[in-house]
Motif scaffolding. Structure first.
Motif, PDB file in Angstrom:
ATOM      1  N   LEU A 112      48.004 -70.640  47.225  1.00 31.41           N
ATOM      2  CA  LEU A 112      49.284 -70.696  46.517  1.00 31.41           C
ATOM      3  C   LEU A 112      49.276 -69.779  45.303  1.00 31.41           C
ATOM      4  O   LEU A 112      50.251 -69.079  45.028  1.00 31.41           O
ATOM      5  N   THR A 159      51.830 -66.624  45.262  1.00 36.56           N
ATOM      6  CA  THR A 159      53.008 -66.750  44.400  1.00 36.56           C
ATOM      7  C   THR A 159      53.249 -65.424  43.683  1.00 36.56           C
ATOM      8  O   THR A 159      52.361 -64.882  43.033  1.00 36.56           O
ATOM      9  N   ARG A 164      55.003 -75.785  43.110  1.00 35.83           N
ATOM     10  CA  ARG A 164      54.449 -75.887  44.463  1.00 35.83           C
ATOM     11  C   ARG A 164      53.250 -76.831  44.507  1.00 35.83           C
ATOM     12  O   ARG A 164      53.098 -77.612  45.452  1.00 35.83           O
ATOM     13  N   MET A 198      52.928 -80.334  46.659  1.00 37.02           N
ATOM     14  CA  MET A 198      51.808 -80.558  47.565  1.00 37.02           C
ATOM     15  C   MET A 198      51.071 -81.854  47.226  1.00 37.02           C
ATOM     16  O   MET A 198      50.794 -82.677  48.105  1.00 37.02           O
ATOM     17  N   LEU A 206      56.460 -79.347  51.360  1.00 37.58           N
ATOM     18  CA  LEU A 206      56.381 -77.983  50.843  1.00 37.58           C
ATOM     19  C   LEU A 206      57.639 -77.198  51.224  1.00 37.58           C
ATOM     20  O   LEU A 206      58.183 -76.425  50.410  1.00 37.58           O
ATOM     21  N   HIS A 213      60.520 -78.469  49.124  1.00 36.56           N
ATOM     22  CA  HIS A 213      60.376 -77.990  47.745  1.00 36.56           C
ATOM     23  C   HIS A 213      60.892 -76.561  47.618  1.00 36.56           C
ATOM     24  O   HIS A 213      61.618 -76.231  46.664  1.00 36.56           O
ATOM     25  N   GLU A 214      60.542 -75.698  48.564  1.00 39.47           N
ATOM     26  CA  GLU A 214      61.012 -74.313  48.512  1.00 39.47           C
ATOM     27  C   GLU A 214      62.533 -74.260  48.644  1.00 39.47           C
ATOM     28  O   GLU A 214      63.206 -73.503  47.930  1.00 39.47           O
ATOM     29  N   THR A 223      64.183 -75.746  45.421  1.00 33.98           N
ATOM     30  CA  THR A 223      63.960 -74.847  44.286  1.00 33.98           C
ATOM     31  C   THR A 223      64.872 -73.627  44.389  1.00 33.98           C
ATOM     32  O   THR A 223      65.507 -73.207  43.405  1.00 33.98           O
ATOM     33  N   GLY A 247      57.858 -67.777  49.232  1.00 38.51           N
ATOM     34  CA  GLY A 247      58.543 -69.016  49.592  1.00 38.51           C
ATOM     35  C   GLY A 247      59.017 -69.007  51.025  1.00 38.51           C
ATOM     36  O   GLY A 247      58.853 -69.990  51.763  1.00 38.51           O
ATOM     37  N   LEU A 252      55.998 -69.220  53.246  1.00 39.41           N
ATOM     38  CA  LEU A 252      55.434 -70.572  53.200  1.00 39.41           C
ATOM     39  C   LEU A 252      56.233 -71.510  54.097  1.00 39.41           C
ATOM     40  O   LEU A 252      55.657 -72.345  54.814  1.00 39.41           O
ATOM     41  N   SER A 311      54.450 -73.195  57.274  1.00 34.78           N
ATOM     42  CA  SER A 311      54.344 -74.659  57.322  1.00 34.78           C
ATOM     43  C   SER A 311      55.009 -75.208  58.576  1.00 34.78           C
ATOM     44  O   SER A 311      54.524 -76.156  59.186  1.00 34.78           O
TER      45      SER A 311
END
Length: 323
Positions: A154, A158, A175, A179, A233, A236-237, A240, A288, A291, A295
């Motif tokens: 991460l 990032t 992030r 997690m 995750l 969250h992305e 955000t 992002g 990710l 995921s």
């Protein structure tokens, strides 16, 4: 042991019976001529069942072990001692046990004793506890290695370009927080760790955005612990990005989330933003986005499609449910 010690040694017998470790005295032919209370108690036998009986005939011969015979035969002639010899045996009344046995010649004023003093220590539970502790320690190390690898990934992925140090810090910590919270949630046995609706509500609530969530629940879905982490995750992305640039960056924007399940095993989740500023696809693919796709392909066993429509982002996430 009363026969061995005699009536004048009642106090001594009391001391021996007070010792918690099972003790037994064998004569030169390995017959039991004395034992303390702990021995009879631990082996669930009476004095009448064992006195005068050969150790190797006790419990249907379960102590008749060639290596044990050899070791005991060397104690008297060689003035040797057995210390901590481990025997794993299936006892008829207590099941499989692990015994640590120690043996010495019984002391005698004339130093001519041919009797053996044996001490039996049942270390079954201790060994199981040691094994469980070692397994827990190894599991902890394994999890720490995985966690550090994820944190390192991460941190490296990032984006730093065109960001201040504070912006990078906030992105990375966000992030990491997502997690770690998902791992705590998945490991909490007092909750429905993999409940999809709860996972979505918790993520948006953590950002203070539950009020602008229009949830359209589908069938009840339970995810595996590692899938909860991956979905958290992804969410969250999405939240955000929506808070910074999308629907949740405007006061009258909202997010609709719904899902369906096909054939009882294929989850299709749709994240639909509306009411926010008009935005198009990003100029370049950021971490992002990668990710989210990684995921979805990994633990979720599915994929991710990000469609930047005129009224907001539509993200379609698929996952393979596990029975």
């Amino acid at each position: 042991m009363y026969r061995l010690l005699g009536s004048g040694h009642i106090q001594t017998q009391g001391i021996v019976d007070t010792i918690q470790a099972p003790l037994v005295v064998l004569d030169a032919d390995y017959r039991i001529v004395g034992a303390n209370k702990a021995f009879f108690s631990d082996f669930l036998m009476t004095r009448g069942e064992m006195m005068g009986v050969s150790l190797f005939a006790v419990d249907e011969g379960r102590w008749d072990i060639p290596e044990l015979r050899r070791l005991l035969s060397e104690v008297i002639p060689k003035s040797a001692a057995i210390v901590g010899y481990e025997i794993e045996t299936e006892l008829s009344r207590t099941g499989k046990r692990l015994i640590s046995l120690s043996a010495r010649r019984l002391s005698h004023p004339d130093d001519n004793s041919t009797s053996l003093l044996l001490q039996f220590d049942d270390i079954t539970d201790t060994r199981h506890a040691d094994t469980a502790r070692d397994m827990l320690l190894e599991e902890t190390r394994h999890r720490m290695r995985n966690l550090l690898a994820m944190i390192s990934s991460l941190a490296q992925q990032t984006r730093t370009r065109d960001r201040t140090a504070e912006e990078y810090r906030d992105a990375l910590l966000g992030r990491l927080k997502a997690m770690l919270e998902s791992q705590d949630w998945a490991g909490d046995k007092d909750r429905i760790a993999g409940d999809l609706e709860t996972t979505i509500r918790r993520m948006l609530d953590g950002h203070g955005e539950t009020a602008r969530l229009r949830l359209q629940p589908g069938p009840a879905v339970t995810l595996a612990a590692d899938q909860v982490l991956s979905l958290n995750l992804i969410l969250h992305e999405l939240v955000t990005n929506a808070t910074k640039y999308g629907a949740l960056s405007a006061g009258d924007g909202w997010v609709t989330v719904g899902w369906t399940v096909e054939d009882g095993a294929r989850l299709k989740l749709v994240w639909h933003e509306a009411g926010g500023p008009r935005t198009g696809p990003p100029v370049r693919e950021g971490f992002g986005t990668r990710l989210i796709q990684f995921s979805a392909r990994g633990n979720l066993g599915g994929g991710a499609e990000l469609d930047y429509q005129a009224d907001g982002l539509v993200a379609r996430i698929t996952a393979t449910l596990r029975n």
